[in-house]
Design an enzyme around this catalytic site. Structure first.
Site, mmCIF file in Angstrom:
data_model
loop_
_atom_site.group_PDB
_atom_site.id
_atom_site.type_symbol
_atom_site.label_atom_id
_atom_site.label_comp_id
_atom_site.label_asym_id
_atom_site.label_seq_id
_atom_site.Cartn_x
_atom_site.Cartn_y
_atom_site.Cartn_z
ATOM 1 N N ASN A 1 0.841 -1.205 0.000
ATOM 2 C CA ASN A 1 0.000 0.000 0.000
ATOM 3 C C ASN A 1 0.871 1.248 0.000
ATOM 4 O O ASN A 1 1.950 1.289 0.601
ATOM 5 C CB ASN A 1 -1.023 -0.006 1.139
ATOM 6 C CG ASN A 1 -0.426 -0.183 2.520
ATOM 7 O OD1 ASN A 1 0.570 -0.857 2.697
ATOM 8 N ND2 ASN A 1 -1.050 0.432 3.506
ATOM 9 N N ILE A 2 0.389 2.247 -0.721
ATOM 10 C CA ILE A 2 1.124 3.513 -0.892
ATOM 11 C C ILE A 2 0.147 4.641 -0.554
ATOM 12 O O ILE A 2 -0.772 4.930 -1.335
ATOM 13 C CB ILE A 2 1.651 3.647 -2.337
ATOM 14 C CG1 ILE A 2 2.524 2.443 -2.715
ATOM 15 C CG2 ILE A 2 2.438 4.950 -2.476
ATOM 16 C CD1 ILE A 2 2.957 2.400 -4.172
ATOM 17 N N GLU A 3 0.329 5.225 0.625
ATOM 18 C CA GLU A 3 -0.602 6.258 1.081
ATOM 19 C C GLU A 3 -0.171 7.633 0.582
ATOM 20 O O GLU A 3 0.961 7.828 0.119
ATOM 21 C CB GLU A 3 -0.700 6.212 2.604
ATOM 22 C CG GLU A 3 -1.262 4.872 3.067
ATOM 23 C CD GLU A 3 -1.532 4.790 4.552
ATOM 24 O OE1 GLU A 3 -1.064 5.659 5.318
ATOM 25 O OE2 GLU A 3 -2.232 3.827 4.946
ATOM 26 N N CYS B 1 -4.120 0.702 -2.573
ATOM 27 C CA CYS B 1 -3.994 -0.549 -1.816
ATOM 28 C C CYS B 1 -2.923 -1.445 -2.438
ATOM 29 O O CYS B 1 -2.663 -1.390 -3.649
ATOM 30 C CB CYS B 1 -5.310 -1.316 -1.826
ATOM 31 S SG CYS B 1 -6.627 -0.583 -0.868
ATOM 32 N N GLU C 1 -3.040 -4.566 -3.165
ATOM 33 C CA GLU C 1 -3.533 -5.490 -4.197
ATOM 34 C C GLU C 1 -3.543 -4.825 -5.568
ATOM 35 O O GLU C 1 -3.146 -5.404 -6.578
ATOM 36 C CB GLU C 1 -4.950 -5.967 -3.860
ATOM 37 C CG GLU C 1 -5.042 -6.785 -2.581
ATOM 38 C CD GLU C 1 -5.280 -5.950 -1.318
ATOM 39 O OE1 GLU C 1 -4.826 -4.784 -1.276
ATOM 40 O OE2 GLU C 1 -5.913 -6.467 -0.400
ATOM 41 N N CYS D 1 -10.215 -4.899 0.070
ATOM 42 C CA CYS D 1 -11.369 -3.989 0.112
ATOM 43 C C CYS D 1 -12.245 -4.230 -1.124
ATOM 44 O O CYS D 1 -11.860 -4.938 -2.061
ATOM 45 C CB CYS D 1 -10.892 -2.537 0.181
ATOM 46 S SG CYS D 1 -10.305 -1.875 -1.386
ATOM 47 N N CYS E 1 -10.666 -3.289 -4.515
ATOM 48 C CA CYS E 1 -9.653 -4.260 -4.946
ATOM 49 C C CYS E 1 -10.290 -5.560 -5.417
ATOM 50 O O CYS E 1 -9.794 -6.186 -6.359
ATOM 51 C CB CYS E 1 -8.670 -4.534 -3.817
ATOM 52 S SG CYS E 1 -7.523 -3.158 -3.575
HETATM 53 N N1 THU Z 1 -5.200 -1.529 2.527
HETATM 54 C C1 THU Z 1 -4.619 -2.327 1.586
HETATM 55 O O1 THU Z 1 -3.572 -1.982 1.018
HETATM 56 N N2 THU Z 1 -5.215 -3.495 1.284
HETATM 57 C C2 THU Z 1 -6.268 -4.035 1.970
HETATM 58 O O2 THU Z 1 -6.651 -5.158 1.694
HETATM 59 C C3 THU Z 1 -6.918 -3.249 3.029
HETATM 60 C C4 THU Z 1 -6.448 -1.851 3.175
HETATM 61 C C5 THU Z 1 -4.494 -0.319 2.915
HETATM 62 C C6 THU Z 1 -5.061 0.986 2.439
HETATM 63 C C7 THU Z 1 -4.533 1.948 3.481
HETATM 64 O O3 THU Z 1 -3.219 2.334 3.127
HETATM 65 C C8 THU Z 1 -4.441 1.128 4.745
HETATM 66 O O4 THU Z 1 -4.463 -0.229 4.324
HETATM 67 C C9 THU Z 1 -5.576 1.366 5.731
HETATM 68 O O5 THU Z 1 -6.808 1.246 5.113
#
Ligand code: THU
Length: 128
Positions: free
Chosen positions: A40-42, A51, A53, A84, A87
């Site tokens: 994940n890259i915020e 996300c 995935e 989510c 995804c």
């Molecule tokens: N996130 C994912 O990368 N994949 C998931 O299956 C659930 C959520 C990430 C998004 C965000 O950066 C952090 O988790 C919190 O939601």
């Protein structure tokens, strides 16, 4: 340990998650056996966060992979973290009813077929 699960766990270490501190890794195995990973890259805007995935899928597609056999998602939660909704839609588009395994840092796993996590999908079959 299954190399696909290990790849998802390793990719999680690259997560850029300074806002949530929730780190996720994903790995997908293509039809040739090659493993593609994502984390994940915020973003400071929050809403532009990607996300793990989707990062894995888009990296793989951009490198020419098209068909996938298996997906793994790694997070540090006792109740294993599922993809989510957004995804699931993207995974369905490119992976169809692939096998999806969730894993945590204690190596607890659960395996699903994507159709069971994403019933009655909207997909290209409606656009014929
Ligand atoms: N996130 C994912 O990368 N994949 C998931 O299956 C659930 C959520 C990430 C998004 C965000 O950066 C952090 O988790 C919190 O939601």
């Amino acid at each position: 340990m299954d190399p696909l699960l290990q790849a998802a766990l390793d990719a999680r270490n690259n997560a850029h998650a300074p806002y949530s501190n929730f780190r996720v890794g994903a790995a997908i195995e293509d039809e040739s056996g090659r493993i593609h990973t994502g984390c994940n890259i915020e973003n400071a805007t929050y809403g532009l966060t990607l996300c793990a995935e989707r990062v894995a899928v888009f990296k793989a597609i951009s490198e020419g992979a098209r068909k996938f056999k298996r997906i793994a998602v790694a997070a540090d939660t006792a109740t294993l973290t599922p993809p989510c909704g957004a995804c699931r839609q993207i995974l369905w588009e490119f992976c169809g009813n692939a096998e999806l395994t969730l894993v945590n840092l204690q190596h607890k796993t659960e395996t699903f077929q994507l159709k069971d996590l994403f019933p009655r999908p909207f997909d290209a079959s409606f656009l014929d």
